[in-house]
Structures are given as C-alpha cells and as structure tokens.
Design a protein around this motif. Sequence first.
Motif, short mmCIF file in Angstrom:
data_model
loop_
_atom_site.label_atom_id
_atom_site.label_comp_id
_atom_site.label_asym_id
_atom_site.label_seq_id
_atom_site.Cartn_x
_atom_site.Cartn_y
_atom_site.Cartn_z
N LEU A 51 1.35 -1.36 0.08
CA LEU A 51 -0.22 -0.25 -0.25
C LEU A 51 0.62 1.60 0.05
CD1 LEU A 51 -3.16 -0.97 3.02
CD2 LEU A 51 -2.99 -0.29 -0.32
N ASP A 52 1.63 1.06 0.63
CA ASP A 52 2.64 2.42 0.57
C ASP A 52 3.43 2.84 -0.60
OD1 ASP A 52 2.38 2.66 3.55
OD2 ASP A 52 4.60 1.41 4.45
N PHE A 53 3.91 1.11 -1.28
CA PHE A 53 4.51 1.38 -2.73
C PHE A 53 3.34 2.24 -3.60
CE2 PHE A 53 4.98 -0.43 -6.72
CZ PHE A 53 5.97 0.28 -6.87
N LEU A 54 1.74 1.37 -3.66
CA LEU A 54 1.26 2.04 -4.77
C LEU A 54 0.79 3.48 -4.14
CD1 LEU A 54 -1.33 -1.46 -4.68
CD2 LEU A 54 0.18 0.00 -6.18
N GLU A 56 3.10 6.12 -2.83
CA GLU A 56 4.78 6.21 -3.40
C GLU A 56 4.00 6.62 -5.26
OE1 GLU A 56 7.73 4.97 -2.06
OE2 GLU A 56 7.31 4.98 -0.20
N VAL A 57 3.49 6.33 -6.13
CA VAL A 57 3.75 6.11 -7.15
C VAL A 57 2.65 6.49 -7.89
CG1 VAL A 57 5.41 4.31 -8.01
CG2 VAL A 57 3.26 3.54 -7.49
N GLY A 58 1.57 6.85 -6.89
CA GLY A 58 0.37 7.70 -7.43
C GLY A 58 -0.14 6.99 -8.16
N GLU A 59 -0.73 5.19 -7.66
CA GLU A 59 -1.66 4.22 -8.17
C GLU A 59 -2.72 4.65 -7.45
OE1 GLU A 59 -2.43 2.27 -11.23
OE2 GLU A 59 -0.43 2.99 -11.46
N ILE A 60 -2.70 5.51 -5.93
CA ILE A 60 -3.88 4.68 -4.80
C ILE A 60 -4.04 6.40 -3.94
CG2 ILE A 60 -4.08 2.05 -4.69
CD1 ILE A 60 -2.95 1.96 -1.83
N VAL A 61 -4.82 6.39 -3.46
CA VAL A 61 -4.25 8.01 -2.36
C VAL A 61 -4.52 7.58 -1.05
CG1 VAL A 61 -5.75 9.56 -1.62
CG2 VAL A 61 -5.69 9.29 -4.07
N ARG A 62 -3.89 7.74 0.14
CA ARG A 62 -3.74 7.29 1.37
C ARG A 62 -5.35 8.48 1.81
NH1 ARG A 62 1.29 7.53 2.89
NH2 ARG A 62 1.45 5.24 2.47
N ARG A 71 -6.78 4.97 6.17
CA ARG A 71 -7.66 4.05 5.26
C ARG A 71 -7.62 4.28 3.00
NH1 ARG A 71 -12.97 2.36 6.49
NH2 ARG A 71 -12.75 2.86 8.83
N PHE A 72 -7.23 4.18 2.53
CA PHE A 72 -7.00 4.13 1.52
C PHE A 72 -8.39 3.57 0.20
CE2 PHE A 72 -3.87 1.83 3.93
CZ PHE A 72 -2.38 2.78 3.69
#
Length: 132
Positions: A51-54, A56-62, A71-72
């Motif tokens: 989740l942290d990686f995703l 960082e690369v802009g695929e998801i939002v924290r 939440r994500f």
Amino acid sequence: MSAPETRMTRQRSVILEELRKIRSHPTADELYGIVRNRLPRISLGTVYRNLDFLVEVGEIVRLSSAGHAMRFDGDISRHQHVRCIHCGRIADIVYPLPAPSVDGIQEVEDFASIFASRIEFDGVCQPCAVAG
C-alpha cells in the motif's frame, strides 16, 4: 544501497485490483482480509508495504485524519470525501466542489511553497444517525 523495487508484482496487482473494486475506502486491515481470499499466504506486513508503494507511485490515495484509522482509495480521479464523525466511514462526494485556489497565498511560516488544496467534509453516516 540498491534502488527501490518499482515493478508491479502479483501481490501489488491483486491489492490494487481489489482496492479499485470497492468504494468503502478500507483500512489496511480490512483490505488484508479481502486480499487473503485471493492470496491466502500474504501477510499483513506485505499488504502495508505494498500500500505504501502504491501511494508513492500515485496508483492509490492514502486518506488520513487525526483520531481515525488510515484508509485507502483506489480512485485517483479528482474528487472529495465526507467522513462520519462517529465511526470514521468515508464516502465519495458525487459532485465535488472546486478546490480552493492557492494563488496569492504567500509567506506562511516554515513553508517554502503551497501547491495544492483539498476539501474534506464531516458528517454523520446513515447507520450512525439511525443508531443515534
């Protein structure tokens, strides 16, 4: 020191697919329970790292807010959220408002620049309102 891993592994792909299927803005623990249906041997730590990686690369939002579990969101399109002040549930705002402009904001102590803004709404979800 080696470069960080940047490829989309099977675990990352499954986590991303499952997160994009749902609109509930799950916590890492909730997503872990969902992902384990497809990857029974995945660990909670692996879910957190991916989740942290995703993020960082802009695929998801924290989505984080003081006093509530992180939440994500798999929807990275421009939109806003409303958070229940009782249970922390998050929902998407169907017709988002324009974000406030940062143009003209100058000299904020200890900030070199301001480049973005966002709006998050507080409310009470229907289940909490009924439980009253």
